[in-house]
Design a protein around this motif. Structure first.
Motif, PDB file in Angstrom:
ATOM      1  N   ALA A 454       0.843  -1.207   0.000  1.00 14.30           N
ATOM      2  CA  ALA A 454       0.000   0.000   0.000  1.00 14.30           C
ATOM      3  C   ALA A 454       0.876   1.254   0.000  1.00 14.30           C
ATOM      4  O   ALA A 454       0.600   2.230  -0.707  1.00 14.30           O
ATOM      5  CB  ALA A 454      -0.924  -0.017   1.215  1.00 14.30           C
ATOM      6  N   GLU A 455       1.957   1.235   0.780  1.00 13.23           N
ATOM      7  CA  GLU A 455       2.886   2.377   0.799  1.00 13.23           C
ATOM      8  C   GLU A 455       3.539   2.566  -0.563  1.00 13.23           C
ATOM      9  O   GLU A 455       3.703   3.696  -1.033  1.00 13.23           O
ATOM     10  CB  GLU A 455       3.960   2.134   1.872  1.00 13.23           C
ATOM     11  CG  GLU A 455       3.444   2.196   3.293  1.00 13.23           C
ATOM     12  CD  GLU A 455       4.479   1.733   4.308  1.00 13.23           C
ATOM     13  OE1 GLU A 455       5.659   1.568   3.907  1.00 13.23           O
ATOM     14  OE2 GLU A 455       4.119   1.528   5.484  1.00 13.23           O
ATOM     15  N   ARG A 456       3.939   1.466  -1.193  1.00 13.96           N
ATOM     16  CA  ARG A 456       4.546   1.549  -2.528  1.00 13.96           C
ATOM     17  C   ARG A 456       3.558   2.126  -3.534  1.00 13.96           C
ATOM     18  O   ARG A 456       3.924   2.942  -4.386  1.00 13.96           O
ATOM     19  CB  ARG A 456       4.994   0.151  -2.962  1.00 13.96           C
ATOM     20  CG  ARG A 456       5.362   0.025  -4.426  1.00 13.96           C
ATOM     21  CD  ARG A 456       6.637   0.751  -4.799  1.00 13.96           C
ATOM     22  NE  ARG A 456       7.788   0.190  -4.134  1.00 13.96           N
ATOM     23  CZ  ARG A 456       9.036   0.597  -4.380  1.00 13.96           C
ATOM     24  NH1 ARG A 456       9.268   1.554  -5.252  1.00 13.96           N
ATOM     25  NH2 ARG A 456      10.060   0.048  -3.737  1.00 13.96           N
ATOM     26  N   ALA A 457       2.298   1.728  -3.425  1.00 14.04           N
ATOM     27  CA  ALA A 457       1.269   2.226  -4.342  1.00 14.04           C
ATOM     28  C   ALA A 457       1.109   3.741  -4.185  1.00 14.04           C
ATOM     29  O   ALA A 457       1.033   4.480  -5.174  1.00 14.04           O
ATOM     30  CB  ALA A 457      -0.050   1.518  -4.075  1.00 14.04           C
ATOM     31  N   GLN A 461       2.233   7.141  -6.946  1.00 15.61           N
ATOM     32  CA  GLN A 461       1.301   8.153  -7.453  1.00 15.61           C
ATOM     33  C   GLN A 461       1.159   9.280  -6.436  1.00 15.61           C
ATOM     34  O   GLN A 461       0.057   9.728  -6.119  1.00 15.61           O
ATOM     35  CB  GLN A 461      -0.063   7.512  -7.756  1.00 15.61           C
ATOM     36  CG  GLN A 461      -0.014   6.449  -8.832  1.00 15.61           C
ATOM     37  CD  GLN A 461      -1.366   5.860  -9.145  1.00 15.61           C
ATOM     38  OE1 GLN A 461      -2.413   6.401  -8.767  1.00 15.61           O
ATOM     39  NE2 GLN A 461      -1.386   4.744  -9.861  1.00 15.61           N
ATOM     40  N   ALA A 462       2.295   9.716  -5.929  1.00 16.72           N
ATOM     41  CA  ALA A 462       2.307  10.717  -4.852  1.00 16.72           C
ATOM     42  C   ALA A 462       1.611  12.008  -5.251  1.00 16.72           C
ATOM     43  O   ALA A 462       1.061  12.713  -4.401  1.00 16.72           O
ATOM     44  CB  ALA A 462       3.746  10.995  -4.425  1.00 16.72           C
ATOM     45  N   SER A 463       1.618  12.338  -6.538  1.00 11.80           N
ATOM     46  CA  SER A 463       1.011  13.592  -6.982  1.00 11.80           C
ATOM     47  C   SER A 463      -0.492  13.484  -7.206  1.00 11.80           C
ATOM     48  O   SER A 463      -1.155  14.474  -7.503  1.00 11.80           O
ATOM     49  CB  SER A 463       1.684  14.049  -8.283  1.00 11.80           C
ATOM     50  OG  SER A 463       1.496  13.080  -9.308  1.00 11.80           O
ATOM     51  N   THR A 464      -1.038  12.290  -7.060  1.00 13.39           N
ATOM     52  CA  THR A 464      -2.471  12.078  -7.275  1.00 13.39           C
ATOM     53  C   THR A 464      -3.211  12.245  -5.956  1.00 13.39           C
ATOM     54  O   THR A 464      -2.904  11.548  -4.981  1.00 13.39           O
ATOM     55  CB  THR A 464      -2.735  10.666  -7.833  1.00 13.39           C
ATOM     56  OG1 THR A 464      -1.909  10.464  -8.970  1.00 13.39           O
ATOM     57  CG2 THR A 464      -4.194  10.497  -8.219  1.00 13.39           C
ATOM     58  N   PRO A 465      -4.194  13.141  -5.892  1.00 16.50           N
ATOM     59  CA  PRO A 465      -4.843  13.472  -4.615  1.00 16.50           C
ATOM     60  C   PRO A 465      -5.479  12.291  -3.892  1.00 16.50           C
ATOM     61  O   PRO A 465      -5.454  12.237  -2.667  1.00 16.50           O
ATOM     62  CB  PRO A 465      -5.908  14.507  -5.019  1.00 16.50           C
ATOM     63  CG  PRO A 465      -5.425  15.065  -6.321  1.00 16.50           C
ATOM     64  CD  PRO A 465      -4.707  13.953  -7.011  1.00 16.50           C
ATOM     65  N   ALA A 467      -4.673   9.056  -4.075  1.00 21.03           N
ATOM     66  CA  ALA A 467      -3.843   7.846  -4.042  1.00 21.03           C
ATOM     67  C   ALA A 467      -3.918   7.149  -2.682  1.00 21.03           C
ATOM     68  O   ALA A 467      -4.032   5.916  -2.601  1.00 21.03           O
ATOM     69  CB  ALA A 467      -2.400   8.180  -4.385  1.00 21.03           C
ATOM     70  N   GLU A 468      -3.858   7.924  -1.623  1.00 22.60           N
ATOM     71  CA  GLU A 468      -3.883   7.338  -0.288  1.00 22.60           C
ATOM     72  C   GLU A 468      -5.212   6.642  -0.015  1.00 22.60           C
ATOM     73  O   GLU A 468      -5.258   5.551   0.560  1.00 22.60           O
ATOM     74  CB  GLU A 468      -3.625   8.423   0.760  1.00 22.60           C
ATOM     75  CG  GLU A 468      -3.369   7.863   2.144  1.00 22.60           C
ATOM     76  CD  GLU A 468      -2.838   8.921   3.102  1.00 22.60           C
ATOM     77  OE1 GLU A 468      -2.988   8.722   4.319  1.00 22.60           O
ATOM     78  OE2 GLU A 468      -2.270   9.926   2.621  1.00 22.60           O
ATOM     79  N   GLN A 469      -6.295   7.270  -0.464  1.00 24.78           N
ATOM     80  CA  GLN A 469      -7.619   6.674  -0.265  1.00 24.78           C
ATOM     81  C   GLN A 469      -7.750   5.360  -1.053  1.00 24.78           C
ATOM     82  O   GLN A 469      -8.249   4.354  -0.540  1.00 24.78           O
ATOM     83  CB  GLN A 469      -8.697   7.656  -0.716  1.00 24.78           C
ATOM     84  CG  GLN A 469     -10.114   7.111  -0.550  1.00 24.78           C
ATOM     85  CD  GLN A 469     -11.160   8.059  -1.118  1.00 24.78           C
ATOM     86  OE1 GLN A 469     -10.818   9.053  -1.776  1.00 24.78           O
ATOM     87  NE2 GLN A 469     -12.420   7.765  -0.883  1.00 24.78           N
ATOM     88  N   ARG A 470      -7.276   5.358  -2.299  1.00 29.55           N
ATOM     89  CA  ARG A 470      -7.352   4.143  -3.112  1.00 29.55           C
ATOM     90  C   ARG A 470      -6.460   3.039  -2.552  1.00 29.55           C
ATOM     91  O   ARG A 470      -6.822   1.862  -2.571  1.00 29.55           O
ATOM     92  CB  ARG A 470      -6.960   4.460  -4.561  1.00 29.55           C
ATOM     93  CG  ARG A 470      -8.043   5.215  -5.310  1.00 29.55           C
ATOM     94  CD  ARG A 470      -7.693   5.419  -6.769  1.00 29.55           C
ATOM     95  NE  ARG A 470      -6.662   6.426  -6.964  1.00 29.55           N
ATOM     96  CZ  ARG A 470      -5.443   6.188  -7.415  1.00 29.55           C
ATOM     97  NH1 ARG A 470      -5.073   4.947  -7.713  1.00 29.55           N
ATOM     98  NH2 ARG A 470      -4.571   7.175  -7.570  1.00 29.55           N
ATOM     99  N   ALA A 471      -5.304   3.413  -2.034  1.00 27.47           N
ATOM    100  CA  ALA A 471      -4.411   2.417  -1.432  1.00 27.47           C
ATOM    101  C   ALA A 471      -5.056   1.795  -0.200  1.00 27.47           C
ATOM    102  O   ALA A 471      -4.902   0.593   0.056  1.00 27.47           O
ATOM    103  CB  ALA A 471      -3.082   3.063  -1.068  1.00 27.47           C
ATOM    104  N   HIS A 512      -6.488   1.089  -9.569  1.00 28.88           N
ATOM    105  CA  HIS A 512      -5.689   1.872 -10.523  1.00 28.88           C
ATOM    106  C   HIS A 512      -4.218   2.013 -10.147  1.00 28.88           C
ATOM    107  O   HIS A 512      -3.579   3.001 -10.492  1.00 28.88           O
ATOM    108  CB  HIS A 512      -6.310   3.258 -10.727  1.00 28.88           C
ATOM    109  CG  HIS A 512      -7.750   3.212 -11.147  1.00 28.88           C
ATOM    110  ND1 HIS A 512      -8.159   2.586 -12.305  1.00 28.88           N
ATOM    111  CD2 HIS A 512      -8.874   3.681 -10.563  1.00 28.88           C
ATOM    112  CE1 HIS A 512      -9.469   2.682 -12.404  1.00 28.88           C
ATOM    113  NE2 HIS A 512      -9.934   3.338 -11.359  1.00 28.88           N
ATOM    114  N   PHE A 513      -3.682   1.014  -9.468  1.00 26.26           N
ATOM    115  CA  PHE A 513      -2.238   0.943  -9.249  1.00 26.26           C
ATOM    116  C   PHE A 513      -1.709  -0.172 -10.151  1.00 26.26           C
ATOM    117  O   PHE A 513      -1.481  -1.291  -9.704  1.00 26.26           O
ATOM    118  CB  PHE A 513      -1.913   0.659  -7.782  1.00 26.26           C
ATOM    119  CG  PHE A 513      -2.390   1.732  -6.840  1.00 26.26           C
ATOM    120  CD1 PHE A 513      -1.781   2.982  -6.842  1.00 26.26           C
ATOM    121  CD2 PHE A 513      -3.435   1.502  -5.963  1.00 26.26           C
ATOM    122  CE1 PHE A 513      -2.215   3.978  -5.977  1.00 26.26           C
ATOM    123  CE2 PHE A 513      -3.873   2.485  -5.097  1.00 26.26           C
ATOM    124  CZ  PHE A 513      -3.264   3.736  -5.108  1.00 26.26           C
TER     125      PHE A 513
END
Length: 777
Positions: A454-457, A461-465, A467-471, A512-513
């Motif tokens: 999950a951290e790698r995901a 996509q660090a610039s995607t708002p 990303a954390e929620q999807r992970a 979407h990862f």
């Protein structure tokens, strides 16, 4: 509230049963007397990392750029299947119509394929509700097409049920290319028995009116059950002996002269007249289920014996993966055939007609695809309906959903022609459903690693708002799958390390990862390319015997660079200080755990191989400093080389697109590689896989044809996923090399070694017969 009005209050279930309705382009529906099965096709956007060559010139001074990355939307085709009760068809159609906002724009032509007995009865309703033309398809033809589709596309579709065994579900190794003839017993409202000789040739040879409709109808009269699922649940809790008359009730014990055991049912419901006050609803339901299942099993067996058929597939929603139903049918087949025939069940038995109708529409529209793959993140499993509220939760019944979702492949996948016996080939070294210790370890191992993925995901996509929620949603879904597998190891087919890896990849894709290691692979490839020239010069300066050993050691050491292995990932955190030399130092000293190097060296002193097919593993040092020098040596010997990479990303495995670009860059460094590429002596091909493991039942069709065309006489499998978790005991019709480093302490000890033990397994003969430990030669 009427059904029509009630539909307006329905919300999409939280578990998203009706997924991607707004993108749906094609529908098919199988309407039975009891249940309707809906199939629809949609185009789903998925993010992917696209690799682009740059114009920047690669130099040793500045490193240059191997390729640039660009995220883009990739449209993927998905196939969805859902079931619901036929009596609620109008409500469900209202619901679909209200959420299918683009139906008129996306459906061309505006036609829905319909099969099943209700195709005529509901023809006008379907047309009126959805505003489309109804095209009816032959029910039996759809059943056959659907069954053949599942046998071809889902490896763990067929299983045998063994009630008192561990595991209870034994998945059958079926060969799609040698599937015929077979008997298909479809248990819907009634029962049809079909003899299937080929894809297009079949015959209905019998049937009975005593089917699922009988069970539901009589069950409704005999019990207070409000639905089919509730009736099945009741049957699982009952004691049929309060209702059925047994042999011992008549004879006081067994009838030994006729070989009839005391507990054998002599008369279904024979005790009901004298013990009705003692019988509960659950007992009635169980007696009814056994009665109907026994009769179906006996009739099927008699037809199989009459037509000399030994494979009997049972399909239809009567079975529903219900253990008691499968046990009774299996017992009947074993009893009446005296063990000569086998009762085999289908994980998705209820969807045969819907699949067949859908595929008919696909073929007519010219969108035929030869291969689809089950989406392991989205399909429900055996005895594990998707949790959540009932679709019609305000109605007086408790309805649950089960789903099947499949992703479309644009290329055909076929069995590897180098396998010695494709019909008996099983890719996996261990079946975790049969090994409680191994199952416990690997489920815990994958659960523990989920946070890191999950951290790698998120990092990718660090610039995607979002990303954390999807992970977080990825993590929740994958952990839920693991919990299901703890309770029911066979829920999604054979439980193996491969299936756990594939499920994780599917869950990552769902949110979407698609390639979270893309940037990492890029950096590692650029770093390794800078070291390649010196590596090749060092090898060329060696004496021949020494060079062969260093090539093999390099091949093995390169395999240490694997982000999917926890112990290796720790070492790789600082690639500037951990390279090929340091990895070589980590390898165990010779003799290795499996050490066939001397046999390999002796073989190299003989005639050259005609064609070597190499299945590569990881990006970076593994492919560039390990595999490519090994392949280069084969080329120098005069051997043609086919270098295979994954078609789709998985972990830090090299993909076909990446391999193609790497080969071009390597050609700029090495004249041998450059000339081999230009002359077609080195060919880069995609494997058809998207997994860290390798299932040789399903490789790219073009690769299979190339193997046959070039007369491949050596197959090389590199890495833990391809040579340990899968294919360690695979037998080939040609020479084979299996090379891997054990990067998991538990697995290493299980195989009799330690961390960084080496497996270098060479087989020159046509058949490898494993004995003892998985590493036996």
């Amino acid at each position: 509230m009427t059904d029509s009005n009630y539909a307006k209050s329905i919300e999409l279930p939280t578990h998203e049963v009706f997924r991607n309705l707004k993108n749906a382009k094609q529908f098919a529906i199988d309407i039975g007397g009891s249940l309707a099965k809906l199939a629809y096709y949609s185009t789903v956007p998925k993010k992917r990392a696209k690799v682009l060559e740059t114009n920047q010139v690669h130099t040793e001074e500045d490193g240059g750029e191997l390729y640039a990355l660009q995220e883009e939307d990739e449209l993927r085709d998905q196939l969805h299947f859902i079931k619901f009760e036929t009596k609620y068809i109008e409500t469900c159609l209202d619901f679909i119509q209200q959420h299918l906002v683009n139906i008129h724009q996306s459906m061309h032509p505006k036609v829905i394929k319909v099969t099943g007995g209700g195709g005529h009865k509901y023809r006008d309703l379907l047309s009126r509700k959805l505003g489309v033309k109804i095209d009816r398809e032959d029910e039996m033809q759809c059943l056959i097409t659907g069954c053949n589709f599942l046998l071809k596309n889902i490896p763990d579709e067929v299983f045998m049920y063994q009630r008192h065994s561990n595991p209870q579900y034994k998945f059958h190794c079926h060969d799609p290319e040698n599937a015929f003839p077979y008997l298909l017993v479809n248990i819907g409202s009634g029962v049809s028995i079909l003899k299937v000789m080929s894809e297009t040739k079949y015959e209905r040879i019998g049937g009975t009116s005593m089917g699922g409709g009988t069970f539901w109808g009589l069950g409704s009269l005999l019990t207070k059950a409000k639905g089919f699922d509730e009736l099945l649940e009741m049957a699982g809790q009952g004691d049929h002996r309060t209702v059925d008359m047994l042999v011992k009730d008549i004879y006081g014990g067994a009838y030994s002269a006729l070989g009839l055991p005391a507990d054998l049912i002599a008369s279904s419901f024979g005790r009901a007249t004298r013990s009705s006050e003692d019988s509960e609803d659950v007992d009635m339901a169980k007696a009814l289920l056994i009665c109907i299942s026994n009769d179906i099993g006996q009739i099927a067996c008699l037809h199989a014996k009459l037509h000399d058929l030994h494979r009997i597939y049972f399909g239809g929603y009567f079975i529903r993966g219900h253990p008691l139903t499968m046990y009774t049918i299996t017992h009947a087949i074993n009893y009446w055939s005296k063990g000569e025939a086998e009762a085999m069940f289908l994980r998705h038995e209820g969807y045969l007609g819907a699949i067949g109708a859908f595929m008919k529409g696909v073929q007519e529209r010219g969108r035929y695809s030869s291969f689809w793959v089950e989406n392991k993140a989205l399909s429900s499993g055996l005895q594990s309906p998707v949790p959540g509220e009932s679709f019609l939760d305000k109605q007086p019944h408790n309805m649950t959903f089960d789903m099947l979702e499949m992703d479309k492949f644009t290329k055909q996948l076929v069995s590897c022609p180098l396998l010695l016996d494709g019909a008996s080939y099983l890719p996996d070294t261990e079946d975790l459903s049969m090994d409680e210790e191994a199952r416990g370890y690997w489920l815990h191992c994958f659960m523990e690693a989920t946070d890191k993925f999950a951290e790698r995901a998120i990092k990718s996509q660090a610039s995607t708002p979002d990303a954390e929620q999807r992970a977080s949603r990825f993590k929740e879904k994958y952990l839920m799958r693991i919990e299901e597998l703890k309770a029911n190891p066979c829920a999604y087919g054979s439980l193996t390390v491969r299936s756990l890896l594939d499920t994780r990849e599917h869950c990552m894709e769902e949110f979407h990862f698609v390639d979270p290691y893309a940037q990492q692979k890029r950096d590692e490839n650029e770093h390794a390319l800078q070291l390649l020239a010196a590596r090749l010069k060092q090898l060329d300066d060696m004496e021949w015997n020494e060079r062969q050993l260093r090539l093999v050691v390099g091949l093995l050491a390169g395999n240490v660079f694997d982000w999917g292995a926890k112990e290796a990932a720790i070492l790789m955190e600082d690639l500037q200080n951990f390279g090929l030399k340091e990895a070589e130092a980590k390898l165990e000293s010779r003799p290795w755990l499996v050490d066939d190097f001397e046999s390999w060296l002796l073989r190299l002193k003989g005639p050259k191989h005609q064609c070597a097919v190499i299945f590569a593993d990881n990006s970076g040092i593994d492919i560039i400093l390990g595999v490519i020098p090994f392949a280069r040596e084969m080329l120098i010997r005069g051997t043609q080389v086919v270098l295979c990479a994954n078609s789709r990303p998985a972990l830090n495995d090299v993909t076909y697109n990446e391999m193609t670009l790497i080969a071009k860059k390597v050609a700029e460094i090495c004249p041998h590689i450059q000339s081999a590429l230009l002359e077609g002596r080195l060919i880069i091909m995609e494997s058809g896989q998207g997994s860290p493991c390798l299932d040789l039942r399903y490789i790219d069709h073009d690769l299979s044809e190339k193997m046959k065309e070039l007369g491949a006489d050596l197959i090389v499998l590199e890495g833990m996923g391809r040579a340990i978790h899968t294919n360690l005991n695979a037998a080939f019709s040609c020479e084979s090399l299996k090379a891997a480093v054990l990067k998991n302490q538990w697995l290493a000890e299980r195989l009799g070694g330690d961390m960084f033990s080496v497996v270098f397994k060479y087989a020159r003969n046509r058949k490898v017969v494993p004995s003892g430990s998985p590493c036996s030669r």
